[in-house]
Design a protein around this motif. Structure first.
Motif, mmCIF file in Angstrom:
data_model
loop_
_atom_site.group_PDB
_atom_site.id
_atom_site.type_symbol
_atom_site.label_atom_id
_atom_site.label_comp_id
_atom_site.label_asym_id
_atom_site.label_seq_id
_atom_site.Cartn_x
_atom_site.Cartn_y
_atom_site.Cartn_z
ATOM 1 N N THR A 189 15.529 52.078 27.416
ATOM 2 C CA THR A 189 15.713 53.231 26.551
ATOM 3 C C THR A 189 15.396 52.766 25.133
ATOM 4 N N SER B 172 10.597 53.182 33.298
ATOM 5 C CA SER B 172 10.883 52.295 34.420
ATOM 6 C C SER B 172 9.566 51.743 34.936
ATOM 7 N N CYS C 104 11.424 49.227 44.936
ATOM 8 C CA CYS C 104 11.367 50.176 43.819
ATOM 9 C C CYS C 104 11.598 51.600 44.301
ATOM 10 N N LYS D 60 11.778 44.214 37.612
ATOM 11 C CA LYS D 60 11.995 45.639 37.388
ATOM 12 C C LYS D 60 12.580 45.838 35.995
ATOM 13 N N THR E 89 11.029 57.320 40.544
ATOM 14 C CA THR E 89 11.410 57.133 39.143
ATOM 15 C C THR E 89 10.604 56.024 38.454
ATOM 16 N N THR E 90 9.702 55.371 39.178
ATOM 17 C CA THR E 90 8.903 54.293 38.591
ATOM 18 C C THR E 90 7.685 54.868 37.883
ATOM 19 N N VAL F 17 13.910 48.603 33.081
ATOM 20 C CA VAL F 17 14.345 49.940 32.685
ATOM 21 C C VAL F 17 14.727 49.859 31.213
ATOM 22 N N GLN G 106 13.288 57.214 28.521
ATOM 23 C CA GLN G 106 13.493 56.051 29.386
ATOM 24 C C GLN G 106 12.216 55.737 30.148
#
Length: 387
Positions: free
Chosen positions: A364, A145, A166, A360, A170-171, A362, A143
């Motif tokens: 997968t 981000s 943000c 933003k 996790t960014t 995200v 994943q």
């Protein structure tokens, strides 16, 4: 007595001047550029000419002072640079690996022939606080981000508000999609307009990838863009991949014709974009592009509108992209939020981000979600793409 006092004062003033000349401080940075699976570039600026280097350590809980760390110097063709602007590209790194680093500089007081007189040192702190860290990219990451902002034009408060939306834990990365400043007139103005804010919030440990806007092409310091951003890349346009997403960063140049009086005969962007389109054609036919689950193209000027720059992007970049349609093209420039679905003319969607919203992403390997969020944290647009 007066003569003695005068001599003592002169000695004192001379000593103070010498001591001051010996000093060096890290004025701006450090910040991360061009992080990839096997390399990283770290850039910083000192207040006096100096020799610069990076000390690198593997991630861990041991003290940075545990033993001597390997040094990577700021060099050109084997010679250490004496400069105020420093960039070190470290190669041979491992994918998906975290490293600790320390930025160093030593002042050069005098350099005559083979005689060099050095002054004081300056370094980022690894004693009373944790060393700075970065993590290399990973094509196999499940994943990714990332966040995109643009058209800040030196509004640091707006930039802080957008970045705050943000989760920096996790960014993976940020993309600056152009016009972060209104003019590149001086080093001080560039850093005060947005880079210092980025460094204070994330950029020493989370990289930003820069898409040049039309305003970054203006000003007496515009020709030095590559000294500070996309350092080490052969061009300002380039590609990189994190996890399932392959990013294509384009440089759309100026928005008016090359002969416009505003440019004073200094630009040649039509030929520049033609050359770039040839490179883009090679990119879309590469295995790296074709094999990536998701393809995201980033360009400051969109292929929508009737100005010269818009038409150039449409006729040169979008024409090539139609042969291997990306999942989305992210643009800026218009200072309003616009979303165009794919159609027969443009067989890929285009998202034009506003100046006061943040994109933003995200993703997968089988799903990519894009949210557009305003300064107050409200999601005002959402799109999902599936494989």
């Amino acid at each position: 007595m007066k003569r003695t006092i005068t001599i003592l004062l002169l000695i004192l003033f001379t000593w103070c001047a010498i001591a001051q000349d010996n000093s060096v401080h890290i004025k701006y940075g450090p910040y991360l550029q061009n992080i990839d699976t096997d390399c990283a570039t770290i850039t910083w600026v000192t207040d006096t000419p100096s020799v610069g280097w990076i000390e690198l350590a593997n991630d861990g809980n041991d003290s940075f002072y545990n033993y001597e760390r390997k040094r990577y110097y700021d060099t050109t063709a084997g010679i250490k640079n004496i400069s105020t602007t420093h960039s070190v590209t470290i190669k041979g790194l491992s994918p998906n690996t975290s490293y600790r680093y320390r930025t160093y500089a030593q002042a050069v007081i005098s350099h005559e022939g083979n005689r060099v007189i050095y002054g004081d040192y300056a370094a980022t702190n690894v004693y009373s606080q944790e060393p700075l860290r970065f993590t290399t990219l990973n094509y196999d990451k499940e994943q990714v981000s990332c966040a995109i902002i643009n058209d800040i034009h030196g509004d640091n408060e707006r930039m802080r508000n957008l970045v705050t939306q943000c989760d920096l834990m996790t960014t993976d990365l940020f993309i600056f999609n152009g016009d972060m400043a209104s003019m590149f007139n001086s080093e001080e103005q560039i850093f005060n307009d947005f880079v210092n804010t980025a460094v204070a919030m994330f950029a020493s440990e989370i990289p930003f990838y820069y898409t040049r806007g039309n305003h970054e092409t203006r000003g007496t310091c515009a020709h030095r863009f590559h000294d500070y951003f996309s350092v080490g890349k052969p061009n300002i346009y380039y590609t990189f991949r994190q996890g399932p997403v392959f990013f294509v960063i384009l440089d759309s140049g100026e928005d008016k014709a090359d002969n416009d009086i505003e440019y004073y005969g200094l630009v040649d962007y039509d030929n520049y974009r033609t050359k770039q389109a040839e490179w883009l054609n090679e990119v879309i036919n590469s295995e790296a592009y074709r094999n990536a689950p998701f393809k995201v193209v980033v360009s400051h000027i969109p292929p929508i509108g009737d100005w010269h720059g818009n038409n150039e992007v449409k006729n040169k970049f979008a024409k090539v992209l139609k042969q291997a349609a990306p999942d989305i093209m992210l643009c800026a420039h218009e200072h309003e939020l616009i979303y165009k679905e794919s159609n027969s003319d443009m067989n890929f969607p285009i998202l034009i981000n506003a100046h006061n919203t943040i994109v933003k992403i995200v993703a997968t390997h089988n799903h990519m979600e894009i949210n557009v969020v305003n300064e107050n944290g409200k999601t005002i647009m959402q799109h999902n793409y599936k494989k």
